[in-house]
Motif scaffolding. Structure first.
Motif, PDB file in Angstrom:
ATOM      1  N   TYR A 174       0.750  -1.049  -0.126  1.00 30.63           N
ATOM      2  CA  TYR A 174       0.069  -0.041  -0.006  1.00 30.63           C
ATOM      3  C   TYR A 174       0.917   1.229   0.039  1.00 30.63           C
ATOM      4  CZ  TYR A 174      -4.341  -2.609   1.038  1.00 30.63           C
ATOM      5  OH  TYR A 174      -5.614  -3.256   0.914  1.00 30.63           O
TER       6      TYR A 174
ATOM      7  N   LYS B  35       2.297   2.012  -3.341  1.00 34.39           N
ATOM      8  CA  LYS B  35       1.329   2.306  -4.307  1.00 34.39           C
ATOM      9  C   LYS B  35       1.126   3.699  -4.019  1.00 34.39           C
ATOM     10  CE  LYS B  35      -2.979   0.541  -6.265  1.00 34.39           C
ATOM     11  NZ  LYS B  35      -3.932   1.525  -6.299  1.00 34.39           N
TER      12      LYS B  35
ATOM     13  N   GLU C  83      -1.191   4.391  -1.273  1.00 34.32           N
ATOM     14  CA  GLU C  83      -2.434   4.243  -0.729  1.00 34.32           C
ATOM     15  C   GLU C  83      -2.124   4.375   0.729  1.00 34.32           C
ATOM     16  OE1 GLU C  83      -5.319   3.830  -1.715  1.00 34.32           O
ATOM     17  OE2 GLU C  83      -5.166   3.004  -3.711  1.00 34.32           O
ATOM     18  N   ASP C  84      -2.071   5.431   1.318  1.00 37.64           N
ATOM     19  CA  ASP C  84      -1.606   6.003   2.529  1.00 37.64           C
ATOM     20  C   ASP C  84      -2.500   5.598   3.465  1.00 37.64           C
ATOM     21  OD1 ASP C  84       0.864   6.800   1.738  1.00 37.64           O
ATOM     22  OD2 ASP C  84       0.057   8.631   0.938  1.00 37.64           O
TER      23      ASP C  84
ATOM     24  N   LEU D 234      -4.901   3.010   3.802  1.00 35.77           N
ATOM     25  CA  LEU D 234      -5.050   1.745   3.882  1.00 35.77           C
ATOM     26  C   LEU D 234      -3.725   1.297   4.300  1.00 35.77           C
ATOM     27  CD1 LEU D 234      -6.447   0.703   0.564  1.00 35.77           C
ATOM     28  CD2 LEU D 234      -7.471   0.431   2.768  1.00 35.77           C
TER      29      LEU D 234
END
Length: 515
Positions: A240, A243, A245-246, A248
Motif C-alpha cells: 500500500y 502504491k 494508498e496511505d 490503507l
C-alpha cells in the motif's frame, strides 16, 4: 508467458537442480520438493510443495539471485547508505550501474520459479485434486493462503526491479508478466502494466488476509519461517505504501501494532537480537527465511558471508551514512555496524582494511557469526515490526491532518526503542515531524536489509553517492551518471534479461527504455 520463463518454472526447486544447458528438469526430484511431473494429490504432497516454495525464496551457493543475496544487496548498494567495497566484488555491478542488456545482473529465473511452485499449490487446492482435503481442510487452507502471499511477494519484488515506481506515473508503464497459472511450452506472455501488477498483488494479499485461513499467532515464533496472518498484513502495508494508498497503509499497520503479539526490540536487546539463537530474536521478526544447516544456506555466496569481514567483506556502509548515524551517540543501531576486527596481520603490521577504515564502523552485522560462529547460518529477515511502525509513520505524515498524531506516536515509539536515553532528545512532535525525518529513521533502521534504493525511488529522492573528491568518502571512482541520480535515470530499473528477450518476441518489443 515466454518459453524461457516457462522452462524456469518447470523445476520445482531450481536452486538445487537448475541447469540452463539441459532439458531434463521435469525428471528432477529435489530433496525438499516433488517433481513437476507428479501431481499434488494429498496433504503430504501439499506440505512438501510448501517447503519447496519457501526454500526457493532463498536459493543456494550456485543460484543466489533472489533472497540468498542479490535481492538484499540490490536494494542496498544501489542507494547511498551502502556501497561495494572495491571493484570486482559480487555487489560491484549493482553498485556501479554500468551494465548493459548483455551483462546486467538478473533477478528473474529464481523468482519466477518460486511463483511456479506457489501456483502448483494454488491450482491443486482450487482443482480439488487433494484426496484427503476433508481430513486436513484447515491445514490445506492455510498453505493455500500462504502460497497466495508468496506469489504476491514475488510479483511485487519483480515489478519493483523491472518496472518504474508506481508513484512516478500511477502505474501506467510496463511492469512484468503476472503468472497465475501453468503455461504451455510455447506461451509468449508479455508484460502487464505496473498498475495491473499492483492490482493483482493486492488481490492475492487481501484474499489471503481476509480468508481467515492464515494462522493468527498469539505469541511470537509460533510460525517462524512461515507466513502467518500478521506477516501477510505487514507485507500489505508495504505494498500500500509503495502504491501511495496511505490511508490503507496506516490502518493496516495500526491493526498489526495494536493487536499482534510482536513488539519492538528494546535498546538493550537490539544488537544481540539479530542472532537467531537469541531469546529475543523472534520478538519483532515477523517473517524470515530459516537456515537450519548447510542444506539450507547459500554458503559463501549468501548475504551473511558477503557482508561479513571474515567472509568476502564485499559491501560496506558509506561514510556519509556512518557520519549520519554517529550524530546521535545514544542510538543503539550503531552497534550492528562493526569496525575492522583484524587490525594487524601475522607480522604485526596494519591490515589493508584497517589502514583504510581505521576504527570507523563499516561492516553490517545483521547476519552475525553469533552463537553458532558462522554468519552463513543466520536467518534472512524479510518483514520486521519496526518496518510496520515506519510504514505507519510515513503514511501518517503524507496523509496530514489527524493522521500526523499517529505518525508522531509511532515514530517516537521506534526512536525510544533505539535509544539508550529513555528521554531521547530526538523525539518529534506534530510541529516538527517531516517526511524527511521519517525517511531518515527508515535509513537508520533498515540499512542492510535491501530497502534504501526502493524507498528513494518511490519517494522521488535523489541518490547522492558523491559529487567531487571533497565528499567521495569511501567510494571508489564511479561514472558520473552513477554518482548522483534520481528515478529518471534509465539504469534505476534493470533490463529484461537478454535470454528472455531472445526467447520471446513479445517481450523483445517491450524492453525497458535505454537498453
Amino acid at each position: 508467458m515466454i518459453t524461457k520463463i516457462y522452462k524456469s518454472f518447470i523445476l520445482t526447486v531450481a536452486v538445487l537442480g537448475f541447469s540452463s544447458c539441459v532439458n531434463n528438469w521435469l525428471d528432477q526430484t529435489p530433496s525438499n520438493g516433488i517433481p513437476t511431473s507428479q501431481a499434488i494429490t494429498n496433504y503430504n504432497d501439499t506440505k512438501t510443495a510448501m517447503y519447496g516454495m519457501y526454500d526457493g525464496l532463498q536459493g543456494n551457493s550456485k543460484y543466489n539471485e533472489y533472497y540468498a543475496a542479490r535481492m538484499f544487496y540490490y536494494g542496498d548498494v544501489r542507494g547511498d547508505d551502502m556501497q561495494a567495497r572495491d571493484q570486482g566484488m559480487r555487489t560491484s555491478s549493482c553498485y556501479e550501474m554500468r551494465y548493459t542488456v548483455d551483462d546486467a545482473p538478473a533477478i528473474w529465473n529464481i523468482p519466477y520459479n518460486v511463483i511456479r511452485r506457489a501456483n502448483r499449490i494454488i491450482e491443486a487446492v482450487e482443482s480439488k485434486t487433494i484426496s484427503d482435503a476433508d481430513k486436513y481442510q484447515k491445514e490445506i487452507n492455510d498453505i493455500y493462503a500462504q502460497a497466495k502471499v508468496v506469489r504476491a511477494l514475488v510479483h511485487f519484488d519483480l515489478v519493483r526491479i523491472y518496472g518504474n515506481p508506481y508513484t512516478s506515473d500511477n502505474g501506467k508503464s510496463l511492469g512484468v508478466p503476472f503468472v497465475d497459472t501453468a503455461l504451455p511450452t510455447d506461451a509468449q506472455q508479455g508484460r502487464e502494466t505496473v498498475a495491473k501488477i499492483y492490482e493483482k498483488v493486492i488481490e492475492d494479499l487481501t484474499d489471503a488476509v481476509n480468508s481467515g485461513a492464515l494462522h493468527k499467532s498469539v505469541k511470537v515464533g509460533e510460525k517462524q519461517g512461515f507466513i502467518d496472518q500478521w506477516a501477510a498484513e505487514a507485507l500489505l502495508t508495504r505494498v500500500y505504501l509503495y502504491k501511495g494508498e496511505d490511508a490503507l497503509a496506516l490502518s493496516t499497520a495500526k491493526n498489526i501494532i495494536e493487536n499482534s503479539p510482536y513488539d519492538l526490540w528494546a535498546a538493550d536487546e537490539y544488537a544481540d537480537a539479530w542472532d537467531k539463537m537469541s531469546a529475543k530474536h523472534t520478538k519483532e521478526m515477523m517473517f524470515e527465511l530459516i537456515n537450519n544447516g548447510t542444506d539450507d544456506w547459500a554458503d559463501r555466496e549468501g548475504i551473511g558471508y558477503l557482508y561479513n569481514e571474515d567472509g568476502y567483506a564485499d559491501a560496506i556502509c558509506t561514510k556519509s551514512f556512518v557520519d549520519m548515524l554517529k550524530v546521535d551517540q545514544n542510538d543503539v543501531r550503531i552497534n550492528v555496524i562493526l569496525p575492522v576486527q583484524m587490525k594487524t596481520d601475522d607480522k604485526g603490521k596494519p591490515t589493508d582494511l584497517y589502514k583504510k577504515y581505521g576504527e570507523e564502523p563499516v561492516f553490517i552485522n545483521k547476519f552475525p557469526k553469533g552463537q553458532q560462529g558462522d554468519p552463513r547460518l543466520q536467518n534472512l529477515p524479510i518483514l520486521r515490526l519496526s518496518e510496520v511502525y515506519l510504514n505507519a509513520a510515513e503514511a501518517g505524515v503524507k496523509l496530514g491532518g489527524s493522521a500526523v498524531d499517529d505518525a508522531v506516536r509511532y515514530l517516537n515509539e521506534l526512536i525510544k526503542a533505539r535509544s539508550v536515553d529513555a528521554n531521547s532528545a530526538n523525539v518529534v512532535d506534530a510541529g516538527n515531524i517531516t517526511l524527511e525525518r521519517v525517511l531518515m529513521e527508515r535509513r537508520k533502521e533498515l540499512v542492510g536489509e535491501g530497502h534504501r534504493f526502493f524507498d528513494a525511488m518511490r519517494n522521488n529522492e535523489t541518490i547522492v553517492r558523491y559529487e567531487s573528491q571533497d565528499n567521495i568518502g569511501w567510494h571508489y571512482a564511479l561514472n558520473e551518471d552513477s554518482r548522483k541520480f534520481d528515478r529518471t535515470y534509465f539504469r534505476t530499473i534493470l533490463p529484461i534479461p537478454v535470454s528472455e528477450v531472445n526467447a520471446n518476441p513479445v517481450i523483445a518489443k517491450q524492453q525497458n527504455p535505454g537498453y
